[in-house]
Design a protein around this motif. Structure first.
Motif, short mmCIF file in Angstrom:
data_model
loop_
_atom_site.label_atom_id
_atom_site.label_comp_id
_atom_site.label_asym_id
_atom_site.label_seq_id
_atom_site.Cartn_x
_atom_site.Cartn_y
_atom_site.Cartn_z
N ARG A 654 0.84 -1.21 0.00
CA ARG A 654 0.00 0.00 0.00
C ARG A 654 0.87 1.25 0.00
N THR A 655 1.97 1.18 0.74
CA THR A 655 2.88 2.33 0.78
C THR A 655 3.48 2.59 -0.59
N THR A 689 -5.91 5.36 3.47
CA THR A 689 -4.48 5.17 3.78
C THR A 689 -3.95 6.20 4.76
N LEU A 690 -4.76 7.21 5.08
CA LEU A 690 -4.33 8.16 6.10
C LEU A 690 -4.20 7.51 7.47
N GLU A 691 -4.77 6.32 7.62
CA GLU A 691 -4.70 5.60 8.89
C GLU A 691 -3.57 4.57 8.92
N GLU A 692 -2.73 4.54 7.88
CA GLU A 692 -1.68 3.52 7.79
C GLU A 692 -0.64 3.69 8.91
N ASP A 693 -0.03 2.59 9.27
CA ASP A 693 1.05 2.63 10.27
C ASP A 693 2.28 3.34 9.70
N SER A 694 2.44 3.23 8.41
CA SER A 694 3.63 3.81 7.77
C SER A 694 3.51 5.33 7.71
N LYS A 695 4.50 6.00 8.23
CA LYS A 695 4.54 7.47 8.16
C LYS A 695 4.56 7.93 6.71
N LEU A 699 1.96 10.56 5.03
CA LEU A 699 2.47 11.80 4.47
C LEU A 699 2.12 11.93 2.99
N VAL A 700 2.38 10.86 2.24
CA VAL A 700 2.10 10.89 0.80
C VAL A 700 0.61 11.02 0.54
N SER A 701 -0.20 10.36 1.38
CA SER A 701 -1.65 10.44 1.21
C SER A 701 -2.14 11.87 1.38
N CYS A 702 -1.60 12.57 2.38
CA CYS A 702 -1.96 13.98 2.57
C CYS A 702 -1.63 14.79 1.32
N ARG A 703 -0.46 14.53 0.77
CA ARG A 703 -0.03 15.29 -0.40
C ARG A 703 -0.89 14.96 -1.63
N ILE A 704 -1.27 13.66 -1.76
CA ILE A 704 -2.13 13.27 -2.88
C ILE A 704 -3.49 13.96 -2.78
N LYS A 730 -7.81 14.45 11.89
CA LYS A 730 -7.16 13.47 12.75
C LYS A 730 -5.64 13.51 12.60
N ARG A 731 -5.20 13.80 11.40
CA ARG A 731 -3.75 13.79 11.16
C ARG A 731 -3.04 14.94 11.85
N LEU A 732 -3.81 15.92 12.33
CA LEU A 732 -3.17 16.99 13.11
C LEU A 732 -2.71 16.47 14.46
N ASP A 733 -3.18 15.31 14.83
CA ASP A 733 -2.71 14.65 16.06
C ASP A 733 -1.66 13.58 15.76
N ASP A 734 -1.15 13.56 14.56
CA ASP A 734 -0.20 12.51 14.13
C ASP A 734 1.09 12.57 14.94
N ALA A 735 1.75 11.43 15.05
CA ALA A 735 3.02 11.37 15.78
C ALA A 735 4.13 12.10 15.04
N SER A 736 3.96 12.27 13.76
CA SER A 736 4.99 12.93 12.95
C SER A 736 4.60 14.37 12.69
N ASP A 737 5.48 15.31 13.05
CA ASP A 737 5.21 16.72 12.78
C ASP A 737 5.12 17.00 11.29
#
Length: 841
Positions: A654-655, A689-695, A699-704, A730-737
């Motif tokens: 998926r990534t 895919t915004l819920e994927e474990d993979s950062k 990230l790419v999903s947000c950009r798409i 939800k992604r504003l609470d993501d572990a990755s800045d």
């Protein structure tokens, strides 16, 4: 000869002078005996004493002196030996002393146990024996048994000097009585062979020289007993020892009475010296070999009449850098090759490295002589080379390859290929290919041309070009193609496709990392001999056949399929040419990238596909035709792989799939209209895919999503928009800045998509929820996030300013830093004022 009265008188006077000393030889005092022997020595060695009187004196002195050989005092024995040696060397008839002298020496030297304890005296006795041989010659025939018995013991003497002197004596004796010596010559072989490996090189040298004389003048039956020992001396560290072996073997081949019976055993030894590391030994061996060949020509002139009268030209091509051996030398090899080859075939795999090296060098020399007669021995020669070409010692491999090149010079390709290609198909080995490559290099373009198709066809078969994953195998397969191109030049145009298949297979193997540059060089050569300017033209010529060949079984591909890797090699190496053949590429990818296929295989294909998309203008879109397949790529390839399936590999797929989609959007291959057409199918999967474990996936999903929103601005219906923002929030609470910032920027674009169809009253609750969620992050611990969200809210304020003001006032007192709230309120106030002014005007 009768003595004169003067000589008799002189002898009588001398004898009277020594008579009193002779009586003292039986005295109990060792000093008396010694003094007497010194006096006798002075009289015997008197320079005035002529040989005639000395003969008479010696006859009287001999027996007393011989008794002194057993004297307990070493000095007395030494003096006695010296007196006897002087007399033997100076009397006219020394043979008269033999009946007494030989038994006495035999008693001191010829017993199984050492009788004479002194090494120096055993040496003196051995020198006396040599002197007897020199002065008596054939008179020693009656004493053959005693002489041989003595020499058997002294050659085995522990004192090296005695060994050397005994060897010298044995050589002289063999040369003195050849008519009789042969009856006892075999008796000396065993002690000689025991001494031939002595630690002193001078002893080994003497033993070899003596062995030559003993065999030359003795019994030829001993030949088999000495040859293996002489062969070992060809590996001797001392050059003079190896040179002695060369001389002995050369002399035997020239002078031995029954040498014809031993040609097949002696010739290999002499020719082995022709490859010695010392130039002088090589020249010596070659000189002997030329003489032997010429001698054999003269001795067999009748048999060789036709060949001598009609000189045959050298075969073409002939090995470079060597001179053609003479007719006699070649004929000797022709007639003995069948007897020599089995031994070489055995030795070439010997456990001793030096033996293998010599055997491989000798094989090359023999094939140079054998020329086209090699044909009748091809099976044995090839089986030998197949083993030696795999040797760990590189010099063995080098000589073996040299032999294979000579086979190419002399043997008809039809004969060679029938044997080699049959063996190759039964059990593909690197050595089979190595020999084939060397054969091709030794042959010519005209001779190979009728067989090019056969060679290329066999090599390109999957069981051959995929026969092994070892680097050596791939190297030799590459060498075969390289040799074909080098020798056959433009003729390779007919086998160009076969060559391409083989080279691509090599690139697809794990060994390709080490061979990549070499393969590219060979590909360039293949293009050059066909008059093509570069590799792209070569790929363009064969691209359709290569793609069809590589993908013929793509329905059964797995992650381990070599065909999949070959398919990837063709696509990646062909560059812009692949853009001309999308009708072959895309259907294959669509089949292989379905979720029902093996995950690992899909992962590898997606990785390759993403690299192509990253350089779309230089690859898949080089002809501006990719847009015709974009819907298939998105809907039939990417979207199905974005669906969630359990497992880490599925997550990785998926990534990579979402990454491919992002690269596709960035490549500008798709028009805005094409992007809009696929958004209904793509967006739901990307949002998921915004819920994927993979950062990376998040990230790419947000950009798409951001990219889709920019393209579809003002054309998305409210329901679609309302499905997007909650996931982004939800992604504003993501572990990755990094993901949080990307989500905020995407929401900024989301607000710009709100058009007049988005009724504020109807969808007030959505906006309220969204404003409330964003205001939470306006008080984020991270200053960077606060600033990003502030800018986002400033842009979002125009959608429903009054509602945003209410939400700000409701939460301002809860914020640790209300400054951002105040800035936002001020921005809204300014916006309203500006808006009112615009309305009034």
């Amino acid at each position: 000869m009768a003595t004169t009265d003067g000589e008799q008188r002189e002898a009588s006077e001398v004898f009277q002078a020594v008579a009193r000393h002779l009586n003292c030889l039986n005295d109990d005092s060792k000093f008396t005996r010694r003094k007497a022997l010194v006096a006798i020595q002075q009289e015997a060695q008197n320079k005035r004493l002529s040989s005639g009187p000395l003969q008479e004196v010696f006859a009287e002195l001999l027996r007393p002196l011989l008794r002194c050989l057993t004297d307990p005092m070493e000095k007395c024995r030494e003096l006695a030996i010296q007196i006897i040696s002087h007399c033997v060397g100076n009397v006219p008839r020394p043979e008269e002393a033999l009946p007494y002298l030989i038994p006495a020496v035999t008693q001191r030297l010829g017993n199984p146990e050492i009788v004479e304890p002194s090494e120096e005296l055993r040496l003196a006795l051995a020198e006396l024996l040599t002197l007897l041989v020199e002065v008596c010659g054939k008179k020693l025939v009656p004493y053959l048994d005693d002489m041989v018995r003595i020499l058997q013991r002294t050659i085995s003497d522990p004192f090296p000097e005695v060994k050397k002197e005994s060897c010298k004596c044995a050589s002289y004796y063999a040369q003195s009585i050849p008519e009789h010596f042969h009856m006892q010559s075999e008796s000396l072989i065993k002690p000689l062979m025991q001494a031939i490996s002595h630690q002193h090189s001078k002893v080994r040298l003497a033993v070899i020289q003596t062995t030559g004389a003993v065999i030359q003048h003795g019994n030829g039956k001993s030949m088999d007993d000495v040859l293996s020992h002489l062969a070992q001396r060809l590996f001797d560290d001392a050059p003079q020892v190896r040179q002695a072996v060369t001389i002995v073997i050369g002399d035997w081949l020239l002078n031995l009475r029954d040498r014809y019976s031993y040609f097949h055993k002696l010739i290999p030894l002499l020719l082995s010296s022709s490859t010695d590391e010392i130039p002088e030994i090589r020249k010596l061996a070659q000189s002997y070999w030329e003489k032997i060949g010429l001698q054999w020509e003269k001795e067999n002139e009748e048999d060789l009449k036709d060949k001598l009268d009609f000189s045959v030209l050298p075969p073409s091509p002939y090995p470079t850098g060597v001179s053609r051996p003479g007719l006699g030398c070649r004929e000797l090899i022709f007639r003995n090759l069948s007897k020599i080859l089995p031994a070489i075939s055995h030795d070439i795999t010997d456990w001793v490295i030096a033996t293998r090296i010599k055997a491989s060098q000798l094989l090359a020399v023999l094939l140079l002589h054998a020329e086209d007669h090699t044909t009748q021995h091809m099976e044995l020669i090839l089986s030998t080379l197949y083993r030696s070409c795999l040797d760990e010692e590189q010099s063995v491999v080098h000589s073996s390859v040299q032999s294979a090149e000579m086979i190419g010079n002399f043997v008809n390709p039809e004969v060679f290929l029938k044997l080699n290609l049959t063996t190759l198909q039964k059990s593909p080995l690197a050595s089979h290919l190595m020999v084939l490559a060397a054969f091709i290099r030794g042959s010519t373009r005209d001779r190979l041309k009728p067989h090019l198709s056969q060679i290329a066809s066999v090599l390109s078969r999957p069981e051959i070009c995929q026969g092994s994953e070892k680097v050596l195998y791939a190297e030799q397969l590459l060498c075969c193609i390289q040799s074909l191109i080098h020798i056959c030049h433009g003729d390779c145009e007919d086998i160009s496709l076969h060559c391409m298949k083989i080279l691509i297979t090599i690139l697809a193997r794990p060994a390709s990392e080490q061979l990549g540059e070499k393969v590219q060089e060979v590909l360039m050569s293949l293009a050059s001999v066909q008059g093509l300017p570069d590799l792209l033209d070569l790929y363009r010529r064969h691209i359709q056949q290569l793609l069809e060949w590589a993908s013929s079984n793509h329905q059964q591909w797995t992650s381990y399929s070599i065909e999949r890797v070959m398919f990837e090699v063709v696509i990646t190496e062909s560059g812009p040419v692949i853009g001309e053949n999308l009708h072959l590429l895309i259907p294959t990818l669509r089949t292989c990238l379905q979720p029902t296929q093996e995950p690992q295989m899909r992962l590898k294909l997606f990785t390759m596909f993403s690299k192509l998309l990253a350089k779309a203008k230089e690859t898949v879109n080089s002809q501006q035709q990719f847009h015709g397949y974009s819907e298939t790529v998105v809907k039939d390839i990417l979207v199905p792989n974005l669906k969630w399936h359990a497992g880490r590999t599925a997550g990785a797929i998926r990534t990579i799939a979402v990454s491919c989609l992002w690269v596709l959007l960035q490549s500008e291959v798709l028009s805005e209209q094409e992007v809009f057409q696929v958004q209904e199918v793509v967006l739901p999967q990307v949002i998921a895919t915004l819920e994927e474990d993979s950062k990376t996936s998040r990230l790419v999903s947000c950009r798409i999503i951001q990219s889709f929103l920019k393209v579809c601005e003002q054309r998305l219906d409210p329901d679609t928009l309302n499905k997007i923002y909650p996931e982004l929030l939800k992604r504003l609470d993501d572990a990755s800045d990094e993901v949080r910032v990307a989500a905020a920027k995407t929401l900024s674009v989301w607000f710009k998509c709100i058009n007049n169809d988005y009724d504020r009253t109807t969808y007030k609750s959505h906006l309220e929820f969204l404003y409330h969620g964003l205001l939470v992050h306006l008080d984020d611990p991270d200053n960077g996030i606060q600033a990003t969200v502030l800018e986002l809210l400033k842009e979002a304020s125009f959608v429903y300013p009054s509602l945003l003001v209410q939400e700000i006032e409701a939460v301002r007192h809860k914020h640790r830093t209300p400054a951002y709230c105040d800035q936002l309120l001020q921005h809204i106030q300014e916006f309203k004022s500006h808006d009112n002014q615009s309305g009034a005007s």
